[in-house]
Every structure is written in structure tokens, then in C-alpha cells.
Design a protein around this motif. Structure first.
Motif, mmCIF file in Angstrom:
data_model
loop_
_atom_site.group_PDB
_atom_site.id
_atom_site.type_symbol
_atom_site.label_atom_id
_atom_site.label_comp_id
_atom_site.label_asym_id
_atom_site.label_seq_id
_atom_site.Cartn_x
_atom_site.Cartn_y
_atom_site.Cartn_z
ATOM 1 N N PRO A 1 2.255 -2.329 4.356
ATOM 2 C CA PRO A 1 1.494 -3.019 3.307
ATOM 3 C C PRO A 1 0.750 -4.255 3.801
ATOM 4 N N ASP B 1 -4.300 -1.097 -11.872
ATOM 5 C CA ASP B 1 -4.127 -1.431 -10.459
ATOM 6 C C ASP B 1 -3.963 -0.178 -9.612
ATOM 7 N N GLN B 2 -3.429 0.883 -10.233
ATOM 8 C CA GLN B 2 -3.156 2.119 -9.512
ATOM 9 C C GLN B 2 -4.448 2.797 -9.048
ATOM 10 N N CYS C 1 -4.700 1.987 -5.510
ATOM 11 C CA CYS C 1 -3.615 2.434 -4.629
ATOM 12 C C CYS C 1 -3.972 3.788 -4.043
ATOM 13 N N TYR D 1 0.974 6.277 -0.879
ATOM 14 C CA TYR D 1 2.259 6.303 -1.579
ATOM 15 C C TYR D 1 3.385 6.622 -0.592
ATOM 16 N N ARG E 1 11.630 -1.893 -2.750
ATOM 17 C CA ARG E 1 10.459 -1.696 -3.592
ATOM 18 C C ARG E 1 9.208 -2.201 -2.879
ATOM 19 N N ARG F 1 5.056 -2.570 -3.581
ATOM 20 C CA ARG F 1 3.904 -2.459 -4.480
ATOM 21 C C ARG F 1 2.928 -3.561 -4.106
ATOM 22 N N GLN F 2 2.215 -3.300 -3.034
ATOM 23 C CA GLN F 2 1.335 -4.323 -2.479
ATOM 24 C C GLN F 2 -0.020 -3.718 -2.159
ATOM 25 N N TRP G 1 2.024 1.696 -2.464
ATOM 26 C CA TRP G 1 3.050 1.663 -3.508
ATOM 27 C C TRP G 1 4.149 2.647 -3.143
ATOM 28 N N SER H 1 6.050 -1.135 -13.783
ATOM 29 C CA SER H 1 5.827 -2.398 -13.063
ATOM 30 C C SER H 1 7.118 -2.875 -12.426
#
Length: 259
Positions: free
Chosen positions: A191, A211-212, A215, A218, A231, A233-234, A238, A259
Motif C-alpha cells: 500500500p 472510494d472503492q 481501488c 484487492y 486490515r 484499506r489504503q 484494500w 468501513s
């Protein structure tokens, strides 16, 4: 024998009446739908109460859940009876899963229209348009997407599969990615890498205002495996579960991640 008097049948020897025949047509199909409904009531998750998806039991009790519904309970306790639930006791009920898949196929045949597509063709002895009897949501979205020559479901998305995969075989997941227009990553994306974050592709089927949408990479892990990564998510990277991936394929949409 006197006159036309019929011989008397002794008690206990009376012939049994023939069983009543099930009425043909809509009545029989209504009975079948009712029987399927009763069966589906027994195939519901003890937590979300929906039809089970990837049914699992936690080992110490008889409650059965969707794998997604109890991913947060493994290592703690059953959410219904509070029996301790350890990851080594989690069991995937494959026979029950097969039964649920069969019920799903029966539900499609016994759709709540006057006739299913197959029955309509047989009864009217002519071709019927499939769209009239099409399964809604995912299958319909997939067909329309293909007819309109739009990008495939995972167009612009890259997937890295981390850890072991027992319930959802990795080979099967990779085939789904390829068939859906996605790409496979052989190395885990970083990330904080400038190279990773400067990739300019976007996920076509993600909601444009989310936001997705930005992305593109994955990291997929299996919910019920011993491998529970931290986790991530940056930016463009994700982390998501294999159950989320399967749900996306079934519904033909990039389902928003929590989230």
C-alpha cells in the motif's frame, strides 16, 4: 342367490378406495412451492435469518450460520447460546450446502409466475422468450452487461490471494477472476509503494461516488482460515474476504466493503 341381491362383503374385507389424484396444473405447482417454502424455513441462518450461505457450525453447539455472519465470533462464542467457539472446531457443512444449492435450483423452476419458462414452453408447445422468466438481479445484470458490450465485472481490478484456501479453492477463485476480466497478482501489493498508488486504472463497476471506485488491487483472504491478515484499506489497495468475492460474482456488482 335370490333376485339381484349382491353378495355381502365381510367386515374388514371392503376394498380400499383408490387414493385421490393430485390435481394437475397450477394446483400441483402451488403444493410444490409450499413444500419448498417449508423446507427453506429450516435452512435459515440462526443469526441473520436469511437462507444460509456457506453454512458452518461452530462445533460446540447445534446452531448453523452463514460463514460471513460468524467470522467475528470465531475464537469467542456462539452468538445465540454463547458456547465457546474455537477455530479448530469450526465445521463447514458441505452436505447442507449441497441441499441449499438444490433448493435454489428448485426455486428457480417454481418461480412465482403463473408458469416457469420450461413449463410454459411445454404447455404451449412453442418457444418462449427467456427474459420473461429470467432470474432477477445478478444474472439479469450480467446478461444486460454482455449485450451492451460493457467491460466485464472485474475490469480494472487486480487480485492477490493470500494464505490457505480450504472452503473456496484458490484455483476456482483464479478462474472466476480471469473469466470476469480481472488480473492475478503474483506478489502481494504494498500500500505504501509509489508504484502501486500511481496506477491510473479504475474499477468500472464500482460506484462512481465511492472510494472503492479508485481501488484497483484487492488482497483476498479466506474468512474461515487460520490466516487472518491485518486490515488494509489504503488508496488503491484494500483487503477483502473470499466470501465477499463470491458475493460480487453472484450479484454481478462490486459490493461496497464495510468501513
Amino acid at each position: 342367490m335370490r333376485g339381484n341381491k349382491q353378495p355381502r362383503v365381510r367386515s374388514g374385507n371392503e376394498p380400499h378406495p383408490a387414493p385421490a389424484m393430485e390435481p394437475a396444473g397450477r394446483g400441483a405447482w402451488a403444493h410444490s412451492r409450499a413444500a419448498l417454502y417449508r423446507l427453506e424455513k429450516l435452512l435459515r441462518c440462526s443469526r441473520c435469518t436469511n437462507i444460509l450461505r456457506d453454512p458452518v457450525c461452530l462445533g460446540g453447539c447445534e446452531h448453523i450460520f452463514c460463514s460471513n455472519c460468524v467470522s467475528d465470533c470465531i475464537g469467542t462464542a456462539c452468538p445465540v447460546c454463547y458456547t465457546p467457539a474455537w477455530i479448530q472446531d469450526v465445521k463447514i457443512n458441505r452436505q447442507l450446502d449441497s441441499m441449499i444449492q438444490l433448493c435454489s435450483k428448485l426455486r428457480n423452476l417454481l418461480h412465482d409466475t403463473d408458469f416457469s419458462g420450461v413449463k410454459a414452453c411445454l404447455q404451449r408447445k412453442e418457444y418462449e422468450q427467456e427474459e420473461k422468466y429470467e432470474i432477477p438481479e445478478g444474472p439479469r445484470r450480467s446478461r444486460l452487461n454482455r449485450e451492451q458490450l460493457l467491460p466485464k465485472l472485474f475490469d480494472g481490478c487486480y487480485f492477490y490471494f493470500g494464505g490457505s484456501f480450504r472452503h473456496h479453492p484458490k484455483d476456482s477463485l483464479i478462474k472466476l477472476v480471469t473469466a470476469s476480466g480481472g488480473q492475478i497478482l503474483s506478489r502481494k501489493p504494498k500500500p505504501d509503494s509509489d508504484v502501486t498508488q500511481t496506477i491510473n486504472t479504475v474499477a468500472y463497476h464500482a460506484k462512481p461516488d465511492s472510494d472503492q471506485h479508485f481501488c484497483t488491487q484487492y488482497i483476498i483472504y479466506e474468512d474461515l482460515s487460520n490466516h487472518l491478515p491485518e486490515r488494509v484499506r489504503q488508496g488503491k489497495v484494500w483487503i477483502a474476504s473470499s466470501s465477499w468475492f463470491i458475493d460480487c460474482v453472484m450479484s454481478f456488482e462490486l459490493i461496497p466493503l464495510d468501513s
